[in-house]
Design a protein around this motif. Structure first.
Motif, PDB file in Angstrom:
ATOM      1  N   THR A  26      -8.452   4.013   1.285  1.00 38.38           N
ATOM      2  CA  THR A  26      -7.317   3.093   1.168  1.00 38.38           C
ATOM      3  C   THR A  26      -7.447   2.231  -0.077  1.00 38.38           C
ATOM      4  OG1 THR A  26      -6.911   3.013   3.544  1.00 38.38           O
ATOM      5  CG2 THR A  26      -6.167   1.120   2.264  1.00 38.38           C
ATOM      6  N   ARG A  54      -3.293   4.202  -9.227  1.00 38.57           N
ATOM      7  CA  ARG A  54      -1.892   4.620  -9.008  1.00 38.57           C
ATOM      8  C   ARG A  54      -1.179   4.894 -10.326  1.00 38.57           C
ATOM      9  NH1 ARG A  54      -0.455  -0.081  -4.738  1.00 38.57           N
ATOM     10  NH2 ARG A  54       1.701   0.636  -4.862  1.00 38.57           N
ATOM     11  N   ALA A  55      -1.483   4.105 -11.341  1.00 38.36           N
ATOM     12  CA  ALA A  55      -0.765   4.254 -12.619  1.00 38.36           C
ATOM     13  C   ALA A  55      -1.365   5.357 -13.486  1.00 38.36           C
ATOM     14  CB  ALA A  55      -0.788   2.925 -13.361  1.00 38.36           C
ATOM     15  N   ALA A 104      -4.900   9.326  -6.174  1.00 40.34           N
ATOM     16  CA  ALA A 104      -4.188   8.657  -5.084  1.00 40.34           C
ATOM     17  C   ALA A 104      -3.456   9.673  -4.209  1.00 40.34           C
ATOM     18  CB  ALA A 104      -3.203   7.638  -5.646  1.00 40.34           C
ATOM     19  N   ARG A 105      -2.799  10.642  -4.861  1.00 39.28           N
ATOM     20  CA  ARG A 105      -2.055  11.659  -4.090  1.00 39.28           C
ATOM     21  C   ARG A 105      -2.987  12.474  -3.201  1.00 39.28           C
ATOM     22  NH1 ARG A 105       3.357  10.868  -3.801  1.00 39.28           N
ATOM     23  NH2 ARG A 105       4.177  10.270  -5.816  1.00 39.28           N
ATOM     24  N   LEU A 114       4.322   6.187  -6.903  1.00 38.29           N
ATOM     25  CA  LEU A 114       3.175   5.517  -6.296  1.00 38.29           C
ATOM     26  C   LEU A 114       3.050   4.058  -6.717  1.00 38.29           C
ATOM     27  CD1 LEU A 114       0.296   8.143  -6.566  1.00 38.29           C
ATOM     28  CD2 LEU A 114       1.467   7.385  -4.492  1.00 38.29           C
ATOM     29  N   SER A 115       3.579   3.719  -7.893  1.00 34.55           N
ATOM     30  CA  SER A 115       3.410   2.349  -8.392  1.00 34.55           C
ATOM     31  C   SER A 115       4.522   1.415  -7.929  1.00 34.55           C
ATOM     32  CB  SER A 115       3.330   2.357  -9.924  1.00 34.55           C
ATOM     33  OG  SER A 115       2.112   2.950 -10.326  1.00 34.55           O
ATOM     34  N   ALA A 163      -6.762   4.471  -3.196  1.00 35.25           N
ATOM     35  CA  ALA A 163      -5.357   4.900  -3.318  1.00 35.25           C
ATOM     36  C   ALA A 163      -4.420   3.727  -3.574  1.00 35.25           C
ATOM     37  CB  ALA A 163      -4.931   5.659  -2.061  1.00 35.25           C
ATOM     38  N   SER A 164      -4.849   2.509  -3.188  1.00 35.67           N
ATOM     39  CA  SER A 164      -4.004   1.322  -3.390  1.00 35.67           C
ATOM     40  C   SER A 164      -4.282   0.643  -4.720  1.00 35.67           C
ATOM     41  CB  SER A 164      -4.244   0.308  -2.254  1.00 35.67           C
ATOM     42  OG  SER A 164      -3.950   0.885  -1.005  1.00 35.67           O
ATOM     43  N   GLU A 196       5.268   9.073   8.192  1.00 37.24           N
ATOM     44  CA  GLU A 196       3.994   9.322   7.535  1.00 37.24           C
ATOM     45  C   GLU A 196       2.981   8.236   7.899  1.00 37.24           C
ATOM     46  OE1 GLU A 196       2.390  11.511   5.960  1.00 37.24           O
ATOM     47  OE2 GLU A 196       0.736  10.236   5.269  1.00 37.24           O
ATOM     48  N   GLN A 237       0.839  -1.207   0.000  1.00 41.14           N
ATOM     49  CA  GLN A 237       0.000   0.000   0.000  1.00 41.14           C
ATOM     50  C   GLN A 237       0.877   1.262   0.000  1.00 41.14           C
ATOM     51  OE1 GLN A 237      -2.951   0.005   3.101  1.00 41.14           O
ATOM     52  NE2 GLN A 237      -3.718  -2.012   2.544  1.00 41.14           N
ATOM     53  N   PRO A 238       0.542   2.229  -0.853  1.00 44.05           N
ATOM     54  CA  PRO A 238       1.373   3.436  -0.936  1.00 44.05           C
ATOM     55  C   PRO A 238       1.047   4.446   0.169  1.00 44.05           C
ATOM     56  CG  PRO A 238      -0.424   3.608  -2.498  1.00 44.05           C
ATOM     57  CD  PRO A 238      -0.578   2.275  -1.811  1.00 44.05           C
ATOM     58  N   SER A 239       1.947   5.400   0.377  1.00 47.09           N
ATOM     59  CA  SER A 239       1.667   6.542   1.241  1.00 47.09           C
ATOM     60  C   SER A 239       2.070   7.800   0.492  1.00 47.09           C
ATOM     61  CB  SER A 239       2.438   6.444   2.564  1.00 47.09           C
ATOM     62  OG  SER A 239       3.684   7.097   2.448  1.00 47.09           O
ATOM     63  N   GLN A 240       1.736   8.955   1.067  1.00 46.07           N
ATOM     64  CA  GLN A 240       2.072  10.204   0.381  1.00 46.07           C
ATOM     65  C   GLN A 240       3.583  10.458   0.360  1.00 46.07           C
ATOM     66  OE1 GLN A 240       0.986  13.954   2.027  1.00 46.07           O
ATOM     67  NE2 GLN A 240       1.716  13.494   4.082  1.00 46.07           N
ATOM     68  N   LEU A 252      -4.143  10.256  -0.296  1.00 47.69           N
ATOM     69  CA  LEU A 252      -3.065   9.937   0.649  1.00 47.69           C
ATOM     70  C   LEU A 252      -2.583  11.169   1.406  1.00 47.69           C
ATOM     71  CD1 LEU A 252      -1.030   7.451  -1.587  1.00 47.69           C
ATOM     72  CD2 LEU A 252      -2.424   6.872   0.423  1.00 47.69           C
ATOM     73  N   SER A 253      -2.908  12.355   0.894  1.00 42.65           N
ATOM     74  CA  SER A 253      -2.485  13.579   1.579  1.00 42.65           C
ATOM     75  C   SER A 253      -3.422  13.927   2.732  1.00 42.65           C
ATOM     76  CB  SER A 253      -2.453  14.751   0.600  1.00 42.65           C
ATOM     77  OG  SER A 253      -3.762  15.245   0.377  1.00 42.65           O
TER      78      SER A 253
END
Lengths: 199, 315
Positions: B75, B84-85, B91-92, A161-162, B78-79, A174, A153-156, B95-96
């Motif tokens: 979640t 994401r691609a 996503a940004r 992101l990928s 964003a996941s 974070e 799972q990504p975070s800021q 996630l912010s």
């Protein structure tokens, strides 16, 4: 198996001032809900006023007081528990929403009766607390955080992101930003999690 | 919390029908509604939990776009590998905001429908036209540093707090809605929220009984997607000012009670104007109401920086 009566549900709410509505012969409850939670692997039945949060169900009805009530607004993370493996703020959820779901609290995070979770052991080793009130939430959150990282799972904090996330210091901070520590024991909390996660 | 009855919706149509009753609130993630209920700002008599309705899927559409179910969590969105691609902006933006604990519960539609975080909306000891129509606005002349600079009125200067809405506005996304009769209607995310005018308590253009079932996002235009957010701390804070860019399209957050599409800037740029002109065109009408004056130069600089970055100009 544990059953609470509607009467005790009412008095619990009064004692803790959450509703402030039923003190001294106020209006009767309009609804009592029967739910089942699987708490730390054990099936538990509860009869609750629908207003009871997951946090209060755990603390006041099941006497699992390890999960703490800090802000009661979803800002501090002291009430963090796992629901079906995902960390949430138990203060911002009604117990009724979780009927049939698996809840893991700090009391159930260790692998066995006389064992500690690696994160718990690292918190002791690193003295990662001062007053200790945020600690259960920090530990449960850290356990989930490592699972999220493993799941990609990504975070800021991510540049890409990928890409598979790497637990840089910025990522660690974070990903733990939902757990506040008023004593500011962050350096030791950080070190404890780092010990388990690897450099 | 005031007493309420709790039930679980068994179908989208039932949930929509129930929501036509003003004493009903639909409960999804609950991260905003339950907070408001604890403060008795929201006092529903009946809670209909829609959290288990099958509206969680994130799917690619035949036109190359994306359909995000109303109940997909922050979640999950964003996941999502496609998000994401192809829509890193979404996503940004997600996630912010908030914390992981909140993002694990908060839903897409709930994010759009969340209420303002204006301090006076939350302070039940103070007048607030949005909370109690006709009672007055405490933010005007009060502590208003987090409030709006565009599209405000004499009745309300609050801002909408959603970062997702800002990203979706720059992406020309729509919300898909249905009602109890099954009538499907879509409207642009940019048109979902109302500016306060004289009736700030009327917050969206959704009719009673009309509920959001999905967000649809068209294929992203060529060009970089950017989300920049200025806030009081590095994580887990609402935007003071945010700017989203999707190719040649821009939107601002933290300025108004809705995500603010920078149409005036886009028009200047399309006509060959420079960045400073474009920024001035959007923000010349901005007003800071005292404590919010700092937001005007902040918004100008942030919008200018994002436009330059998106056009590949040196900052």
């Amino acid at each position: 198996m544990r059953k609470e009566s509607a009467v005790s549900a009412t008095s619990d709410l009064c004692v803790h001032g959450l509703a402030g509505l039923h003190v001294g012969g106020g209006p009767a409850l309009t609804q009592v809900i029967d739910i089942e939670l699987i708490v730390n692997g054990r099936l538990t039945s509860l009869s609750l006023d629908p207003r009871v949060t997951l946090l209060d169900a755990l603390r006041e009805h099941l006497n699992l007081t390890g999960t703490k009530k800090g802000c009661d607004q979803g800002q501090c993370g002291a009430c963090t528990v796992l629901v079906n493996g995902m960390r949430i703020n138990s203060c911002l959820s009604l117990a009724a929403m979780h009927d049939g779901q698996a809840i893991t609290t700090i009391e159930g995070i260790a692998p066995g009766e006389n064992e500690l979770h690696h994160i718990q052991a690292a918190f002791i080793e690193r003295d990662a607390f001062q007053c200790g009130y945020c600690t259960p939430g920090q530990i449960v959150s850290a356990v989930a955080m490592l699972d999220e990282l493993a799941a990609g799972q990504p975070s800021q904090a991510a540049e890409d992101l990928s890409a598979a996330p790497v637990l840089t210091d910025a990522e660690l901070r974070e990903r733990m930003s939902g757990n506040l520590c008023r004593c500011s024991a962050y350096p030791h909390i950080f070190a404890a999690i780092r010990d388990v996660a690897g450099a | 919390m005031k007493p309420f009855t709790y039930e679980r919706a068994t179908s989208v149509a039932d949930a929509a029908k129930a929501s036509a009753d003003p004493s009903v609130r639909l409960l999804a993630g609950g991260t905003n509604l339950l907070d408001l209920m604890k403060l008795q700002i929201e006092t529903p008599a009946r809670i209909v939990d829609i959290g288990r309705l099958p509206l969680k899927d994130i799917t690619e559409t035949p036109d190359g776009g994306l359909r995000i179910g109303a109940l997909a969590t922050s979640t999950a969105i964003a996941s999502d590998p496609v998000v994401r691609a192809r829509y890193p902006l979404i996503a940004r933006a997600l996630l912010s905001g908030a914390s992981v604990q909140l993002r694990n519960k908060a839903t897409a539609a709930g994010n759009l429908m969340q209420r303002t975080r204006c301090a006076y909306f939350y302070d039940t000891t103070k007048p607030c036209n949005r909370r109690i129509p006709g009672s007055g606005c405490s933010a005007i002349g009060g502590h208003s540093r987090a409030d709006g600079i565009l599209g405000t009125s004499a009745a309300c200067i609050a801002v909408h707090p959603s970062d997702l809405a800002v990203a979706l506005t720059a992406l020309d996304a729509h919300v898909e809605t249905t009602n109890g009769q099954g009538t499907v209607r879509t409207l642009p995310v940019a048109d979902l929220h109302r500016l306060p005018g004289a009736s700030p308590h009327l917050e969206t253009d959704l009719a009673p009984g009309q509920i959001i079932t999905a967000i649809t996002v068209p294929p992203a235009p060529p060009g970089e997607q950017i989300f920049r957010k200025v806030r009081d701390r590095a994580s887990f804070a609402f935007a003071l000012i945010s700017v989203a860019a999707s190719g040649p399209r821009y939107a601002l957050g933290g300025v108004a009670m809705k995500p603010w599409r920078a149409s005036a800037s886009e028009a200047v740029l399309a006509a060959g104007g420079d960045v400073d002109e474009a920024v001035a065109a959007e923000l010349s009408q901005a007003r800071g109401h005292g404590h919010g004056e700092y937001k005007i130069p902040l918004a100008k600089r942030l919008l200018g920086a994002v436009i330059r970055q998106s056009r590949g100009d040196a900052a």
